[in-house]
Write an enzyme that holds these catalytic residues in place. Structure first.
Site, PDB file in Angstrom:
ATOM      1  N   CYS A 135       0.927  -1.231   0.088  1.00 47.71           N
ATOM      2  CA  CYS A 135       0.068  -0.034  -0.201  1.00 47.71           C
ATOM      3  C   CYS A 135       0.801   1.206   0.113  1.00 47.71           C
ATOM      4  CB  CYS A 135      -0.827   0.063   1.403  1.00 47.71           C
ATOM      5  SG  CYS A 135      -1.906   1.539   1.455  1.00 47.71           S
ATOM      6  N   CYS A 138      -0.026   3.327   3.790  1.00 47.38           N
ATOM      7  CA  CYS A 138       0.602   2.560   5.145  1.00 47.38           C
ATOM      8  C   CYS A 138       1.651   1.572   4.852  1.00 47.38           C
ATOM      9  CB  CYS A 138      -0.419   1.608   5.899  1.00 47.38           C
ATOM     10  SG  CYS A 138      -1.142   0.205   4.745  1.00 47.38           S
ATOM     11  N   CYS A 229     -36.485  24.357   3.842  1.00 43.98           N
ATOM     12  CA  CYS A 229     -37.045  24.280   2.471  1.00 43.98           C
ATOM     13  C   CYS A 229     -35.861  23.453   1.625  1.00 43.98           C
ATOM     14  CB  CYS A 229     -37.478  25.367   1.971  1.00 43.98           C
ATOM     15  SG  CYS A 229     -38.320  25.096   0.142  1.00 43.98           S
ATOM     16  N   HIS A 261     -39.126  41.606  -3.892  1.00 44.88           N
ATOM     17  CA  HIS A 261     -39.402  43.165  -3.581  1.00 44.88           C
ATOM     18  C   HIS A 261     -39.662  43.911  -4.865  1.00 44.88           C
ATOM     19  CE1 HIS A 261     -35.510  43.143  -5.408  1.00 44.88           C
ATOM     20  NE2 HIS A 261     -34.823  42.282  -4.614  1.00 44.88           N
ATOM     21  N   CYS A 293     -20.921  64.838  27.763  1.00 43.41           N
ATOM     22  CA  CYS A 293     -20.419  65.227  28.855  1.00 43.41           C
ATOM     23  C   CYS A 293     -19.304  66.066  28.635  1.00 43.41           C
ATOM     24  CB  CYS A 293     -20.195  64.368  30.147  1.00 43.41           C
ATOM     25  SG  CYS A 293     -19.172  65.024  31.507  1.00 43.41           S
ATOM     26  N   CYS A 306     -34.526  70.138  35.197  1.00 49.40           N
ATOM     27  CA  CYS A 306     -33.688  71.462  34.888  1.00 49.40           C
ATOM     28  C   CYS A 306     -32.688  71.373  34.046  1.00 49.40           C
ATOM     29  CB  CYS A 306     -33.532  72.137  36.355  1.00 49.40           C
ATOM     30  SG  CYS A 306     -32.315  71.278  37.023  1.00 49.40           S
ATOM     31  N   CYS A 315     -17.342  60.192  36.981  1.00 50.01           N
ATOM     32  CA  CYS A 315     -17.033  61.675  36.663  1.00 50.01           C
ATOM     33  C   CYS A 315     -17.726  62.731  37.456  1.00 50.01           C
ATOM     34  CB  CYS A 315     -17.826  61.822  35.194  1.00 50.01           C
ATOM     35  SG  CYS A 315     -17.352  63.488  34.358  1.00 50.01           S
ATOM     36  N   CYS A 323     -25.566  75.158  27.385  1.00 48.45           N
ATOM     37  CA  CYS A 323     -24.319  75.597  26.709  1.00 48.45           C
ATOM     38  C   CYS A 323     -23.126  74.781  27.286  1.00 48.45           C
ATOM     39  CB  CYS A 323     -24.019  77.248  27.419  1.00 48.45           C
ATOM     40  SG  CYS A 323     -23.605  77.002  29.529  1.00 48.45           S
TER      41      CYS A 323
END
Length: 585
Positions: A135, A138, A229, A261, A293, A306, A315, A323
């Site tokens: 073979c 092998c 399907c 579509h 921030c 407010c 933080c 502002c």
């Protein structure tokens, strides 16, 4: 499958309605580019409607169909080229199941093809007279009965062959291009050796790969993308619309495999789907509804209270929402807690113009997207409900209605036509909102024309849907035959026809790129006539009945009818009120 030899589909006629195929306009009918209005009010017209829908430019294939087509192609190649079926199947796999291409290549240079594919006319190694053979994998000696070889003759023991095949098959469909294990050899290993030496499980996997290759390697066929399907679709290229419907009832675009579509192109659909799932809309929302921030730059949403904002730990920076300045600099002198004069002054001076403009643009973009998405999604939901109602009508209600009204089911098919119309119109209407989203805002005339056609179609669809969904319940819940049922039949069939007309107009206009609007922003004569209610009409299916109307009402050559200005339904001459929309003549 690139030549006429490969064309198994004899049923490649183009469909004339907007649902499932190409919209074909007869040159005799398309006078001056007018859209056609076709009234189908009789049962005979429903038969025509059904026959048109069955004229497909594609063929749905089951696994048994695929296997038969596969065997047919193998037999063709084997017969014409005088080679074995195993060699024919190897050739077809190599050339992606293109019978025509194999014929061209083989008769041009047979030796070149054999070398490229791995087909030898005679073995390079002969061990037929040997009693024991070593073979090549092998390196053990075996009796010749335990040794096998491909067409090249390189000997390997059956155990090594089985292991080699099993490893290749477990790696995936690449096993269909299996070659001799000898490093210097490129001879193909056919399915006959797989069936002889591989395990039962590996043989089953190989056969599955082999069957699926007929679709997956063929540019004219694709699997239905619906989950679970096993049907495939063989498509006739160049035959118009790509929208196909599988036997599992799933409709999809053969070109991009997204859901059907038409009339929106695949590129627009791809952009819309990507937009619906992309993070870009999240970023737009953050930009439109939050501010960073000033210290840590994390986005903060303000929904009430407010203007004094405290960022979250660690933080904890306190600042003014208006502002974005430090809150320590604010007080009564800056306008108090609910208004910041510093911000108002700076805004008037143009200090905040750029950031405010960017935020305002993001907000407008988000609102515009939300407008179109909500309507797109709502029509999708309505379509799913209509599909369920259609199935229930077919399986339950039709038989019940037949018993109550003492009419055969064959005379109730106008109801199924109406529900089918609703399902398909919901699909079309849904995708027109994606089209509208990407329609350039500066093309005001086109947008106005588009919204007019879309509005007319949507209005007609709502009338039809309400009639099929609510008015029908009266007769389903009745104790016996109703004298008004024939009037209901006329009304529903008429609404179905009118709605079809509206949507055929809409589909055709979008597929033509709204070309009825000229470059100066004005509608062409055809579009103008349409906006006034003027159009061509064809009663039944005859050709000599069309006429044009230049005024505000649509006239019909048949003097026994008049057309409603509002819904275009053809009423009998004696009627003074439209049977569909109940508007006066």
């Amino acid at each position: 499958m690139d030549s006429e030899d490969d064309m198994h589909d004899a049923n490649d006629l183009e469909s004339e309605d907007f649902y499932s195929g190409d919209t074909a306009i007869d040159s005799d009918d398309a006078v001056d580019g007018d859209y056609e209005f076709i009234d189908n009010d009789s049962d005979d017209d429903y038969d025509d409607f059904t026959s048109h829908r069955n004229q497909q430019n594609y063929t749905v294939l089951s696994e048994d169909d695929i296997r038969l087509w596969q065997e047919d192609d193998i037999m063709k190649i084997s017969t014409v080229l005088s080679i074995s079926k195993v060699e024919a199947s190897i050739l077809l796999r190599h050339y992606n199941w293109s019978v025509g291409k194999i014929h061209d290549e083989w008769f041009a240079d047979e030796e070149k093809v054999r070398k490229a594919v791995g087909l030898l006319q005679r073995p390079v190694f002969d061990f037929s007279n040997a009693r024991e053979i070593t073979c090549g994998i092998c390196f053990e000696s075996f009796p010749s009965a335990m040794i096998s070889a491909a067409a090249c003759g390189h000997p390997f023991c059956n155990t090594c062959w089985a292991g080699y095949m099993g490893t290749s098959i477990n790696d995936g469909p690449g096993c269909l291009m299996l070659r001799c294990p000898d490093p210097s050899c490129a001879v193909a290993v056919g399915q006959d050796m797989i069936n002889l030496l591989a395990s039962a499980e590996d043989k089953e996997k190989y056969a599955r790969y082999f069957l699926r290759s007929y679709v997956e390697d063929n540019r004219k066929a694709k699997w239905c993308p619906a989950p679970g399907c096993d049907y495939a679709v063989d498509f006739v290229a160049g035959s118009g619309s790509y929208d196909v419907t599988c036997r599992c009832s799933h409709g999809f675009c053969w070109n991009c495999t997204e859901e059907a579509h038409r009339p929106v192109d695949c590129g627009t659909v791809s952009k819309w789907i990507m937009k619906n799932s992309a993070e870009s809309e999240n970023m737009n929302w953050i930009l439109a509804n939050s501010k960073p921030c000033p210290k840590c730059k994390r986005p903060i949403e303000k929904n009430q209270g407010c203007m004094h904002i405290t960022c979250t730990p660690p933080c904890k920076f306190e600042f003014c929402w208006l502002c974005l300045g430090a809150w320590s600099e604010h007080g009564e002198r800056t306008g108090g807690f609910y208004a910041c004069n510093r911000y108002e002054t700076a805004k008037q001076e143009g200090v905040y113009d750029e950031s405010e403009k960017r935020r305002e643009m993001a907000k407008n973009s988000l609102e515009r997207y939300t407008h179109y998405y909500e309507r797109w999604a709502s029509n999708q939901t309505s379509r799913q409900k209509a599909l369920q109602d259609l199935e229930q009508m077919q399986n339950v209600h039709l038989e019940k209605l037949s018993d109550i009204q003492c009419q055969p089911e064959s005379q109730l098919k106008f109801i199924l036509e109406a529900w089918t119309q609703i399902v398909e119109c919901r699909r079309v209407l849904k995708w027109t909102y994606a089209y509208g989203y990407y329609l350039p805002e500066h093309e005001h005339a086109k947008r106005q024309f588009f919204e007019y056609l879309q509005g007319e179609a949507e209005s007609g669809l709502e009338r039809l849907h309400q009639c099929a969904e609510k008015d029908l319940q009266v007769y389903l819940n009745a104790d016996g035959p109703s004298k008004e049922f024939n009037e209901f039949r006329t009304k529903l069939a008429g609404l179905t026809s009118v709605t079809r007309n509206y949507f055929e107009n809409l589909v055709r206009a979008l597929e033509n790129g709204l070309s009825d609007v000229d470059g100066n922003g004005a509608c062409s004569r055809t579009a103008s006539a349409k906006s006034l209610g003027g159009s061509r009409s064809r009663v039944g299916r005859g050709r000599g009945t069309s006429s044009k109307s230049g005024g505000s009402s649509r006239n019909i050559d048949d003097s026994s009818h008049w057309a409603c200005d509002h819904c275009t339904f053809a009423n009998v001459k004696s009627a003074t009120i439209c049977q569909m929309c109940h508007n006066r003549r």
